[in-house]
Design an enzyme around this catalytic site. Structure first.
Site, mmCIF file in Angstrom:
data_model
loop_
_atom_site.group_PDB
_atom_site.id
_atom_site.type_symbol
_atom_site.label_atom_id
_atom_site.label_comp_id
_atom_site.label_asym_id
_atom_site.label_seq_id
_atom_site.Cartn_x
_atom_site.Cartn_y
_atom_site.Cartn_z
ATOM 1 N N ASN A 65 0.868 -1.175 0.000
ATOM 2 C CA ASN A 65 0.000 0.000 0.000
ATOM 3 C C ASN A 65 0.906 1.226 0.000
ATOM 4 O OD1 ASN A 65 -1.782 2.073 0.538
ATOM 5 N ND2 ASN A 65 -2.234 1.432 2.638
ATOM 6 N N TRP A 66 1.038 1.838 -1.158
ATOM 7 C CA TRP A 66 1.989 2.950 -1.280
ATOM 8 C C TRP A 66 1.489 4.233 -0.614
ATOM 9 C CZ3 TRP A 66 4.470 3.050 -6.869
ATOM 10 C CH2 TRP A 66 5.073 1.816 -7.116
ATOM 11 N N LYS A 67 0.211 4.291 -0.301
ATOM 12 C CA LYS A 67 -0.400 5.515 0.242
ATOM 13 C C LYS A 67 -0.110 6.690 -0.716
ATOM 14 C CE LYS A 67 -0.051 3.439 4.730
ATOM 15 N NZ LYS A 67 -0.113 3.606 6.172
ATOM 16 N N GLY A 119 2.822 -1.030 4.280
ATOM 17 C CA GLY A 119 2.915 0.370 3.880
ATOM 18 C C GLY A 119 4.355 0.763 3.611
ATOM 19 N N GLY A 120 4.996 1.378 4.604
ATOM 20 C CA GLY A 120 6.345 1.931 4.440
ATOM 21 C C GLY A 120 7.338 0.978 3.786
ATOM 22 N N GLU A 126 -6.892 5.126 7.683
ATOM 23 C CA GLU A 126 -6.626 6.530 7.369
ATOM 24 C C GLU A 126 -7.836 7.158 6.663
ATOM 25 O OE1 GLU A 126 -2.862 5.853 5.438
ATOM 26 O OE2 GLU A 126 -1.998 5.367 7.386
ATOM 27 N N GLY A 178 2.495 2.527 10.684
ATOM 28 C CA GLY A 178 3.517 3.559 10.502
ATOM 29 C C GLY A 178 4.243 3.957 11.773
ATOM 30 N N HIS A 207 -9.572 1.610 4.726
ATOM 31 C CA HIS A 207 -8.305 1.783 5.450
ATOM 32 C C HIS A 207 -8.532 2.758 6.609
ATOM 33 C CE1 HIS A 207 -4.220 2.934 6.445
ATOM 34 N NE2 HIS A 207 -3.830 1.831 5.826
ATOM 35 N N GLU A 213 -5.537 -4.399 10.671
ATOM 36 C CA GLU A 213 -4.464 -3.435 10.896
ATOM 37 C C GLU A 213 -4.770 -2.619 12.158
ATOM 38 O OE1 GLU A 213 -2.403 -2.347 6.899
ATOM 39 O OE2 GLU A 213 -4.187 -1.138 7.088
ATOM 40 N N SER A 260 3.236 -1.834 10.395
ATOM 41 C CA SER A 260 4.678 -1.914 10.644
ATOM 42 C C SER A 260 5.293 -3.273 10.314
ATOM 43 C CB SER A 260 4.990 -1.512 12.093
ATOM 44 O OG SER A 260 4.621 -0.166 12.318
HETATM 45 P P1 PGA Z 1 2.764 0.485 7.560
HETATM 46 O O1 PGA Z 1 1.331 0.733 6.905
HETATM 47 O O2 PGA Z 1 3.278 -0.831 7.042
HETATM 48 O O3 PGA Z 1 3.600 1.652 7.092
HETATM 49 O O4 PGA Z 1 2.584 0.466 9.032
HETATM 50 C C1 PGA Z 1 0.429 -0.325 6.715
HETATM 51 C C2 PGA Z 1 -0.868 0.180 6.158
HETATM 52 O O5 PGA Z 1 -1.307 1.277 6.554
HETATM 53 O O6 PGA Z 1 -1.484 -0.474 5.307
#
Ligand code: PGA
Length: 247
Positions: free
Chosen positions: A10-12, A231-232, A99, A171, A97, A165, A210
């Site tokens: 997930n590149w956001k 994500g990251g 966010e 993050g 998600h 999640e 994470s």
């Molecule tokens: P993260 O993000 O791996 O950077 O914690 C995961 C996500 O939000 O899908």
């Protein structure tokens, strides 16, 4: 029977055309390895989906979006429909998600409508659920997450993927403990079986929050963890390759 693993990046709101190098390295890392036992996907921002579709060609890597609207078309400034996503080559769509739930006030009803719309076009919704730090500390994590599963998932079709999640793990570098992950994934599995019968066994449940090159192997070995939403670490070629390798 164990489900195969699904690793999704997930590149956001990150990435640009230069991330072609990252996409190419994902293709190298997955070459000859993709099957029902191992699926890999990336979800770049909307403007790049079409471009990366061309880069991915016949690689077998799934391509997805990070959100969608539940309507087919109309006066929804800034939104994107499933038909549009399908036309540019998406086969998976992340919905709900945390966010988006937090920043765009999306509730379970909206998430469910989006997941239904994704299914109606033959794509797979990646339905995200997870508790906040406050909810976990108050002992309500399982109740909250199971409520999200029940209310965010379409009732008619088990052709979905769940991503658990914990909000506080996204993050932050704080990963849920293996015991907490196992407990939550089992609870989600039981809820899916009560919703879909035996087909609930086959719904993949991903962990996210994470996940990185160092912890992926341990997380992916936990019962009922059928993959990861990353994500990251999905933006670093070698880290994402290691996570894929760990599956
Ligand atoms: P993260 O993000 O791996 O950077 O914690 C995961 C996500 O939000 O899908």
């Amino acid at each position: 029977m164990a489900n195969g693993k699904f690793i999704i990046g997930n590149w956001k709101m990150n990435g640009d055309f230069a991330h072609k190098d990252l996409v190419k390295s994902i293709m190298v890392a997955t070459e000859g390895k993709l099957s029902d036992n191992l699926k890999v996907g990336i979800c770049p921002p909307f403007p790049y989906i079409s471009y990366f579709k061309d880069v991915l060609e016949q690689s077998g890597v799934n391509l997805g979006a990070q959100d969608c609207h539940f309507n087919e078309k109309g006066a929804h400034t800034g939104d994107v429909s499933i038909s549009m996503l399908k036309e540019v080559g998406c086969d998976i769509v992340i919905v709900g998600h945390s966010e988006r739930r937090a920043n765009h006030f999306e509730n379970d009803e909206i998430v469910c409508a989006k997941a239904n719309a994704v299914l109606s076009k033959g794509l797979i919704p990646i339905i995200c659920v997870g508790e906040t730090d406050e909810q976990r500390k108050s002992g309500k994590a399982i109740e909250i997450v199971l409520g999200q599963v029940s209310n965010s998932c379409p009732k008619e079709s088990p052709n979905i993927v769940i991503a658990y999640e914990p909000v506080w793990a996204i993050g932050t570098g704080n990963v849920a403990s293996p015991q907490d992950i196992e407990e939550m994934h089992l609870a989600i599995r039981e809820r899916l079986i009560s919703m879909f019968g035996a087909a609930g066994e086959g719904v993949q449940i991903l962990y996210g929050g994470s996940v990185n090159a160092a912890n992926a192997k341990e997380i992916l070995a936990i019962a009922n963890v059928d993959g990861a939403l990353v994500g990251g670490a999905s933006l670093k070629a070698s880290d994402f390759a290691t996570i894929i390798e760990s599956a």
